[in-house]
Design a protein around this motif. Structure first.
Motif, mmCIF file in Angstrom:
data_model
loop_
_atom_site.group_PDB
_atom_site.id
_atom_site.type_symbol
_atom_site.label_atom_id
_atom_site.label_comp_id
_atom_site.label_asym_id
_atom_site.label_seq_id
_atom_site.Cartn_x
_atom_site.Cartn_y
_atom_site.Cartn_z
ATOM 1 N N VAL A 152 -12.952 -3.691 0.596
ATOM 2 C CA VAL A 152 -11.772 -2.283 1.367
ATOM 3 C C VAL A 152 -10.802 -2.969 1.641
ATOM 4 O O VAL A 152 -10.034 -2.437 0.607
ATOM 5 C CB VAL A 152 -12.053 -2.254 3.376
ATOM 6 C CG1 VAL A 152 -10.909 -1.470 3.815
ATOM 7 C CG2 VAL A 152 -13.431 -1.996 3.342
ATOM 8 N N ASP B 63 -16.707 -1.790 4.587
ATOM 9 C CA ASP B 63 -17.131 -0.439 3.313
ATOM 10 C C ASP B 63 -19.032 -0.282 3.196
ATOM 11 O O ASP B 63 -19.442 -0.905 4.572
ATOM 12 C CB ASP B 63 -16.632 -1.019 1.796
ATOM 13 C CG ASP B 63 -16.595 -0.174 0.963
ATOM 14 O OD1 ASP B 63 -17.536 0.785 0.817
ATOM 15 O OD2 ASP B 63 -15.609 -0.302 -0.484
ATOM 16 N N SER C 198 -2.053 7.311 4.310
ATOM 17 C CA SER C 198 -2.712 6.671 3.424
ATOM 18 C C SER C 198 -2.208 5.448 3.991
ATOM 19 O O SER C 198 -2.928 4.132 4.214
ATOM 20 C CB SER C 198 -2.352 6.447 2.141
ATOM 21 O OG SER C 198 -2.309 7.100 1.719
ATOM 22 N N THR D 167 -3.784 5.637 7.229
ATOM 23 C CA THR D 167 -5.327 4.469 7.118
ATOM 24 C C THR D 167 -5.542 2.568 7.134
ATOM 25 O O THR D 167 -6.569 2.416 7.388
ATOM 26 C CB THR D 167 -5.696 5.598 5.759
ATOM 27 O OG1 THR D 167 -5.902 6.349 6.400
ATOM 28 C CG2 THR D 167 -7.157 4.636 5.370
ATOM 29 N N ILE D 168 -4.291 2.278 5.244
ATOM 30 C CA ILE D 168 -4.900 1.013 5.666
ATOM 31 C C ILE D 168 -4.671 0.126 7.158
ATOM 32 O O ILE D 168 -5.378 -0.763 7.386
ATOM 33 C CB ILE D 168 -3.641 0.764 4.458
ATOM 34 C CG1 ILE D 168 -4.185 1.318 3.272
ATOM 35 C CG2 ILE D 168 -3.529 -0.916 4.418
ATOM 36 C CD1 ILE D 168 -3.218 1.002 2.174
ATOM 37 N N HIS E 159 -7.488 -0.751 -0.956
ATOM 38 C CA HIS E 159 -6.358 -0.844 -0.234
ATOM 39 C C HIS E 159 -5.461 -1.186 -1.650
ATOM 40 O O HIS E 159 -4.439 -0.457 -1.821
ATOM 41 C CB HIS E 159 -6.195 -1.360 0.886
ATOM 42 C CG HIS E 159 -6.643 -1.142 1.577
ATOM 43 N ND1 HIS E 159 -6.830 -2.566 2.958
ATOM 44 C CD2 HIS E 159 -7.383 -0.276 2.545
ATOM 45 C CE1 HIS E 159 -7.047 -1.290 3.870
ATOM 46 N NE2 HIS E 159 -7.952 -0.284 3.622
ATOM 47 N N ILE F 117 -15.578 4.380 4.612
ATOM 48 C CA ILE F 117 -15.211 3.079 5.735
ATOM 49 C C ILE F 117 -15.218 3.217 6.881
ATOM 50 O O ILE F 117 -15.417 4.508 7.874
ATOM 51 C CB ILE F 117 -13.724 2.895 5.491
ATOM 52 C CG1 ILE F 117 -13.934 2.767 3.854
ATOM 53 C CG2 ILE F 117 -13.431 1.571 5.590
ATOM 54 C CD1 ILE F 117 -13.354 2.095 3.357
ATOM 55 N N HIS G 80 -7.544 0.379 9.359
ATOM 56 C CA HIS G 80 -8.528 -0.818 8.887
ATOM 57 C C HIS G 80 -8.712 -2.045 9.059
ATOM 58 O O HIS G 80 -9.393 -2.952 9.723
ATOM 59 C CB HIS G 80 -9.065 -0.647 7.238
ATOM 60 C CG HIS G 80 -8.809 0.623 6.825
ATOM 61 N ND1 HIS G 80 -9.060 1.472 5.030
ATOM 62 C CD2 HIS G 80 -9.694 1.488 7.699
ATOM 63 C CE1 HIS G 80 -9.861 2.463 4.967
ATOM 64 N NE2 HIS G 80 -9.754 2.692 6.942
ATOM 65 N N GLY H 139 -14.036 -1.024 9.957
ATOM 66 C CA GLY H 139 -13.373 -1.339 8.695
ATOM 67 C C GLY H 139 -14.143 -1.221 7.816
ATOM 68 O O GLY H 139 -13.595 -1.780 6.779
ATOM 69 N N PHE I 211 -8.634 6.859 -1.076
ATOM 70 C CA PHE I 211 -8.865 5.784 -1.578
ATOM 71 C C PHE I 211 -10.097 4.902 -0.486
ATOM 72 O O PHE I 211 -11.341 4.608 -1.376
ATOM 73 C CB PHE I 211 -7.493 4.602 -1.748
ATOM 74 C CG PHE I 211 -6.998 4.750 -1.236
ATOM 75 C CD1 PHE I 211 -6.341 5.473 -0.240
ATOM 76 C CD2 PHE I 211 -7.002 3.869 0.179
ATOM 77 C CE1 PHE I 211 -4.893 5.476 1.224
ATOM 78 C CE2 PHE I 211 -6.237 3.525 0.758
ATOM 79 C CZ PHE I 211 -5.684 4.071 1.280
#
Lengths: 237, 271
Positions: free
Chosen positions: B185, A210, B97, B100-101, B189, A204, B104, A208, A198
């Motif tokens: 982003v 986009d 996942s 990843t979050i 999420h 990204i 970020h 972090g 996702f």
């Protein structure tokens, strides 16, 4: 007369947008003084208005200023809506009911976006664009979802990149209201293709963040899917 | 370009214009100073920055926004760092996942800190968090269902918070673009977390339908106002004769929250 009519129309559009702060209204009036040149250009664009319900395969000029940016968004939403309408009308082989339902939702969101810009732009809206989906195999899940992913990621980067080109804070918020929905679509489509992608590192970066793209970068990518030539040379830079 | 003529027009539009500068002579002098230093083509820009300072958009407010965003990112970063480290909380298939979050959110913290420092500001200190929200989510790090619910609420709040601040960043285009790049982003999420909840049986979709919490009643404030279907005076439901339901109309546009609304939502999570 055409130019004057267009100017009045612009004022109406601005008035329609919720405005509560006096300072903002004052700012708009200054914009009116200094935006004289832009208004003339808009008047010229408005000459196309009678064609706004028809599709054109010729050239469209997005126009300048905030109106140009709204037309740019309108062009992208036309492309996305046309794609998902086709996907929903002729679903790919063995589509699951869950995916059918997701894609129907996304279709409705994109139609809502397209029609919103058309209504908000009124006589200053560009005509309908003629799309070219010959590179897409609508019977193939892989082809459809890969295209959806490309469109959604492109849409996100387009709105992210356009934010800085917008001068009216109300339009900026509107773009913000739409871009996060496009990002929700992008993430879902990516997860449908491969769970957990996702927001992977193909979109990204290491901070972090986009992607954001300029209109010319976006339109160069979109050109594969649009027959109509889009002139973005008058957009803010 | 006739300067005096422009000032006369401004005066007619806004009689108090000179109160915003020191006086008429000061305004003209300021403008002439600008005009003397900058190329003719960039005069509108110089005017813009002049009016922004006279009409209250200052560097301070940009820094305030960045520090506000930093506080939210601290919250999310610590939340996911703790969750990913909690053994047995996240099922194996979803660890990647949420890693990843987590990454970020930590990257956002580092990015915002450096942006604030670069702009001459001082990054706020990280608050002490209480992820149970004063006892509302006691099993947040032991029960995956609760964790997902709080995660969804944080992500959807983050999306609304950045959206609500975009207008305050217009005086700094690079900061605005970076904030938009973070905003989307957070929305990615949110979409993933919502889909994960949906797969686990929750009645929720990747997008927000009406003001529905998706079965998280304590999070109602996160979703209030999301049922809006009027955009810029245009009714989106069945717009232009299209068959667009009120649900689809609300899903198609995410709504902003003010700083105060966001602070009211997150304050139970701050000790």
């Amino acid at each position: 007369m055409e130019i004057i009519k267009a100017t009045n129309k612009e004022a109406t559009l601005a008035d329609e947008i919720t405005q509560k702060q006096l300072s903002r209204r004052r700012f708009m009036r200054y914009a009116g003084i200094f935006g004289a040149t832009a208004t003339v250009a808009l008047g010229a664009t408005a000459c196309h208005k009678d064609k706004s319900d028809t599709t054109t395969s010729g050239t469209v000029d997005l126009g300048s200023g905030d109106i140009g940016i709204l037309n740019y968004a309108y062009a992208l939403e036309q492309l996305e809506a046309a794609f998902y309408i086709k996907v929903s009308d002729s679903p790919y082989s063995n589509i699951s009911s869950a995916e059918k339902s997701y894609l129907a939702d996304i279709r409705d969101h994109e139609i809502a976006h397209r029609e919103f810009f058309k209504a908000a732009l009124g006589s200053k809206a560009i005509p309908g664009l003629e799309v070219n989906f010959s590179s897409i195999d609508f019977t193939s899940r892989d082809s459809v979802l890969a295209t959806a992913k490309a469109f959604e990621d492109l849409g996100v980067s387009a709105y992210n990149g356009a934010g800085r080109l917008i001068t009216d804070p109300n339009y900026l918020v509107l773009a913000g209201k739409i871009v996060s929905v496009e990002a929700r679509h992008a993430a879902l489509i990516r997860d449908l293709i491969s769970e957990g992608t996702f927001a992977d590192n193909t979109v990204i970066d290491m901070n972090g963040l986009d992607k954001s793209r300029t209109p010319s970068e976006v339109l160069a990518i979109a050109a594969t899917y649009v027959k109509t030539t889009i002139n973005a040379s008058n957009l803010p830079k | 370009m006739n300067l005096l003529n422009i000032f006369q027009q401004i005066e007619e539009t806004d009689p108090e214009v000179y109160d915003r500068f020191n006086d008429r002579r000061d305004a003209i002098k300021k403008f002439s100073g600008f005009a003397g230093k900058v190329a003719l083509a960039s005069i509108p820009l110089a005017l813009g920055s002049m009016f922004k300072s006279a009409y209250g958009q200052t560097t301070t407010s940009v820094l305030d926004v960045l520090n506000f965003a930093l506080t939210l990112e601290y919250l999310e970063a610590e939340f996911y760092t703790t969750a990913v480290a909690a053994s047995g909380l996240i099922p194996a298939a979803q660890v990647s996942s949420f890693t990843t979050i987590r990454d970020h959110e930590n990257e956002h913290v580092a990015f915002l800190k450096s942006a604030i420092t670069a702009a001459g500001g001082m990054p706020v200190a990280k608050p002490t968090f209480d992820f149970t929200a004063k006892g509302n989510f006691n099993d947040v790090f032991t029960n995956y269902t609760t964790f997902l619910a709080v995660s969804q609420a944080f992500e959807d709040t983050g999306v609304r918070a950045y959206k609500g601040q975009a207008g305050n960043l217009m005086s700094n285009k690079d900061v605005l673009t970076a904030a938009l790049d973070i905003h989307s982003v957070e929305a990615r999420h949110a979409s993933h977390v919502r889909k994960t909840r949906q797969a686990a049986g929750a009645s929720v979709k990747p997008w927000i339908t009406g003001k529905d919490t998706g079965g998280i009643p304590p999070a109602q404030a996160v979703y209030d106002g999301e049922d809006n279907t009027m955009q810029a005076g245009v009714q989106i439901t069945n717009i232009n004769g299209m068959s667009i339901s009120a649900n689809a109309a609300s899903e198609a546009f995410d709504e902003p929250l003010s700083k105060d609304q966001v602070l009211a939502i997150v304050s139970p999570f701050i000790s």
